[in-house]
Structures are given as C-alpha cells and as structure tokens.
Design a protein around this motif. Sequence first.
Motif, PDB file in Angstrom:
ATOM      1  N   LYS A  95     -37.780 -15.646  10.392  1.00 55.43           N
ATOM      2  CA  LYS A  95     -39.044 -15.247   9.775  1.00 55.43           C
ATOM      3  C   LYS A  95     -40.219 -15.949  10.453  1.00 55.43           C
ATOM      4  O   LYS A  95     -41.244 -15.332  10.731  1.00 55.43           O
ATOM      5  N   GLU A  96     -40.068 -17.252  10.730  1.00 55.36           N
ATOM      6  CA  GLU A  96     -41.128 -18.012  11.398  1.00 55.36           C
ATOM      7  C   GLU A  96     -41.441 -17.431  12.777  1.00 55.36           C
ATOM      8  O   GLU A  96     -42.576 -17.505  13.250  1.00 55.36           O
ATOM      9  N   ARG A  97     -40.425 -16.854  13.427  1.00 56.57           N
ATOM     10  CA  ARG A  97     -40.600 -16.295  14.768  1.00 56.57           C
ATOM     11  C   ARG A  97     -40.890 -14.794  14.741  1.00 56.57           C
ATOM     12  O   ARG A  97     -40.961 -14.159  15.782  1.00 56.57           O
ATOM     13  N   ASN A  98     -41.015 -14.250  13.526  1.00 58.45           N
ATOM     14  CA  ASN A  98     -41.245 -12.817  13.371  1.00 58.45           C
ATOM     15  C   ASN A  98     -40.171 -12.013  14.119  1.00 58.45           C
ATOM     16  O   ASN A  98     -40.466 -11.057  14.824  1.00 58.45           O
ATOM     17  N   MET A  99     -38.929 -12.446  13.953  1.00 64.38           N
ATOM     18  CA  MET A  99     -37.797 -11.841  14.649  1.00 64.38           C
ATOM     19  C   MET A  99     -36.824 -11.269  13.623  1.00 64.38           C
ATOM     20  O   MET A  99     -36.600 -11.858  12.584  1.00 64.38           O
ATOM     21  N   LYS A 100     -36.275 -10.122  13.917  1.00 63.63           N
ATOM     22  CA  LYS A 100     -35.301  -9.487  13.035  1.00 63.63           C
ATOM     23  C   LYS A 100     -33.885  -9.873  13.472  1.00 63.63           C
ATOM     24  O   LYS A 100     -33.647 -10.242  14.613  1.00 63.63           O
TER      25      LYS A 100
END
Length: 68
Positions: A14-19
């Motif tokens: 979430k912190e890296r905006n990664m799924k």
Amino acid sequence: MKIKVTPKLSKLLKERNMKQIELSILTGLPQGTISRFDRTNRHDDLNLFIIARALNVNIEDLFEIEEE
C-alpha cells in the motif's frame, strides 16, 4: 523474552501503491502466495528472500517485530 512477529506485506504494498498482482509478476510467485502472506504464520524461506529482494528491503522489513 517473547517476540511477536506480524507480517506486514500488505502495508508495504500500500505504501508503494503496488498491487499484489504486480508483485507476483515481479517475483514470479503465484498471486495466491502473495495474497496469503499476511494471513499465515509460516513462510517459505525462498519466498521471503524473493519478495524482500523484489521490494528492495530486508526480510525483517516484511514483518512488525515487537518484544513482549
């Protein structure tokens, strides 16, 4: 001394905006393995190294570690 270890892969993603699917593609691990990471207390050593390297973090960073 007791130590409480809680997985926090979802928080890192979430912190890296990664799924999860993006990490799955990056690591070559099945998306189901990524999905179950925070819900289990057993982790395959190889998967820990693969995920940590893909995210450029230490293995310890995949977990919240608290001394009780």
